[in-house]
Design an enzyme around this catalytic site. Structure first.
Site, PDB file in Angstrom:
ATOM      1  N   THR A  36       0.766  -1.525  -0.061  1.00  0.00           N
ATOM      2  CA  THR A  36      -0.055   0.190  -0.085  1.00  0.00           C
ATOM      3  C   THR A  36       1.223   1.104  -0.208  1.00  0.00           C
ATOM      4  OG1 THR A  36      -1.683  -1.227   1.159  1.00  0.00           O
ATOM      5  CG2 THR A  36      -2.134   1.107   0.972  1.00  0.00           C
TER       6      THR A  36
ATOM      7  N   GLU B 249       9.531   1.140  11.791  1.00  0.00           N
ATOM      8  CA  GLU B 249       7.860   1.807  11.393  1.00  0.00           C
ATOM      9  C   GLU B 249       7.733   2.441  12.216  1.00  0.00           C
ATOM     10  OE1 GLU B 249       5.878  -0.748   7.768  1.00  0.00           O
ATOM     11  OE2 GLU B 249       5.683  -1.681   9.449  1.00  0.00           O
TER      12      GLU B 249
HETATM   13  C1  5RP Z   1       5.170  -4.064   7.079  1.00  0.00           C
HETATM   14  C2  5RP Z   1       4.198  -3.285   7.537  1.00  0.00           C
HETATM   15  C3  5RP Z   1       3.216  -2.931   6.381  1.00  0.00           C
HETATM   16  O1  5RP Z   1       2.348  -1.517   7.014  1.00  0.00           O
HETATM   17  C4  5RP Z   1       2.311  -4.067   6.594  1.00  0.00           C
HETATM   18  O2  5RP Z   1       2.256  -5.706   6.670  1.00  0.00           O
HETATM   19  C5  5RP Z   1       0.717  -4.191   5.343  1.00  0.00           C
HETATM   20  O3  5RP Z   1       1.437  -4.692   4.770  1.00  0.00           O
HETATM   21  P1  5RP Z   1       0.508  -4.247   2.670  1.00  0.00           P
HETATM   22  O4  5RP Z   1       0.236  -2.900   2.501  1.00  0.00           O
HETATM   23  O5  5RP Z   1       1.378  -4.749   1.845  1.00  0.00           O
HETATM   24  O6  5RP Z   1      -1.139  -4.725   2.940  1.00  0.00           O
HETATM   25  O7  5RP Z   1       3.360  -3.247   8.259  1.00  0.00           O
HETATM   26  O8  5RP Z   1       6.805  -4.633   8.243  1.00  0.00           O
END
Ligand code: 5RP
Length: 226
Positions: free
Chosen positions: A33, A107
């Site tokens: 995303t 993050e």
């Molecule tokens: C990575 C994360 C991502 O934000 C989470 O996995 C969502 O990913 P995606 O947008 O591919 O569904 O926490 O460590």
């Protein structure tokens, strides 16, 4: 073929890019995303917008270089105007599980440094209660078996994350234990008890780290302020 889920992610990511203002210092999350967000932001940068940000993973840094978004680190800035990230699960209180992409520590550091955190998701990420998604726990490689024994004693099942048959190594040189939690009644208490285990670096529960949720669904975008 582009999936409906990807279209939803793309819409959410593009809407997040619309929240970026000229001159902002950003936190740049990780995941598919966020990649849509970065590409949309890259178009704005190509059109003259001046922004730069701290990436939460080497993958994000690579894409930023590709699309022309400037990179910063915490030696240069202490606070961020806006952080944009995704989530694996988000509950009605905006508590989250993150780290499916393995970037949970950076993050969380970036989200904690941001004046405003915007989370962009497709509808599958919204849950009534956290815990169906395995909770990532980042551990130092040295003696990770000791952390595993503590989890055993707490009645928590876990799996060492693998990539290509070998232990997955985070950008910080650590390992990840994906914990099967089931319904998490008290995310804050679980967060604290996991982080109290010596050898745990951090876990993927994000408490009070989302100010605004963007959901892309069925051709429209919903923006929900906390
Ligand atoms: C990575 C994360 C991502 O934000 C989470 O996995 C969502 O990913 P995606 O947008 O591919 O569904 O926490 O460590």
């Amino acid at each position: 073929m582009v999936s409906a889920q990807d279209i939803n992610k793309q819409m959410a990511g593009a809407a997040a890019a619309e929240m970026v203002e000229d001159g902002m210092v950003l936190g740049l999350g990780t995941g598919s995303t966020v990649n849509f967000f970065l590409r949309a932001l890259g178009e704005k940068v190509a059109a003259g917008m001046r922004v730069a940000g701290i990436p939460t993973s080497e993958r994000t840094a690579t894409l930023c270089r590709e699309v022309g978004i400037g990179l910063l680190d915490f030696a240069e800035v202490g606070r961020l105007d806006l952080a944009v990230d995704g989530a694996d699960e988000i509950d009605p209180d905006f508590h989250m599980i993150k780290g499916g992409g393995g970037a949970l520590l950076r993050e969380k550091m970036v989200a904690a440094a941001a004046d405003r955190v915007v989370i962009a998701v497709d509808p599958s990420k919204r849950v009534e209660s956290l815990g169906a998604f395995p909770l990532p726990v980042e551990v130092v490689p040295f003696g990770h078996q000791q952390v595993e024994r503590r989890l055993d004693a707490m009645g928590i099942s876990y799996r060492l994350r693998l990539a290509d048959g070998k232990p997955y190594v985070t950008d910080n040189g650590n390992l990840i234990l994906d914990c099967g939690m089931g319904d998490i009644d008290d995310p804050r208490a679980l967060h604290d008890s996991l982080n109290a285990i010596t050898g745990v670096v951090d876990n993927g529960l994000f408490i009070d780290l989302c100010h605004c949720l963007i959901v892309g669904a069925d051709g429209r975008v919903e923006v929900i302020e906390k």
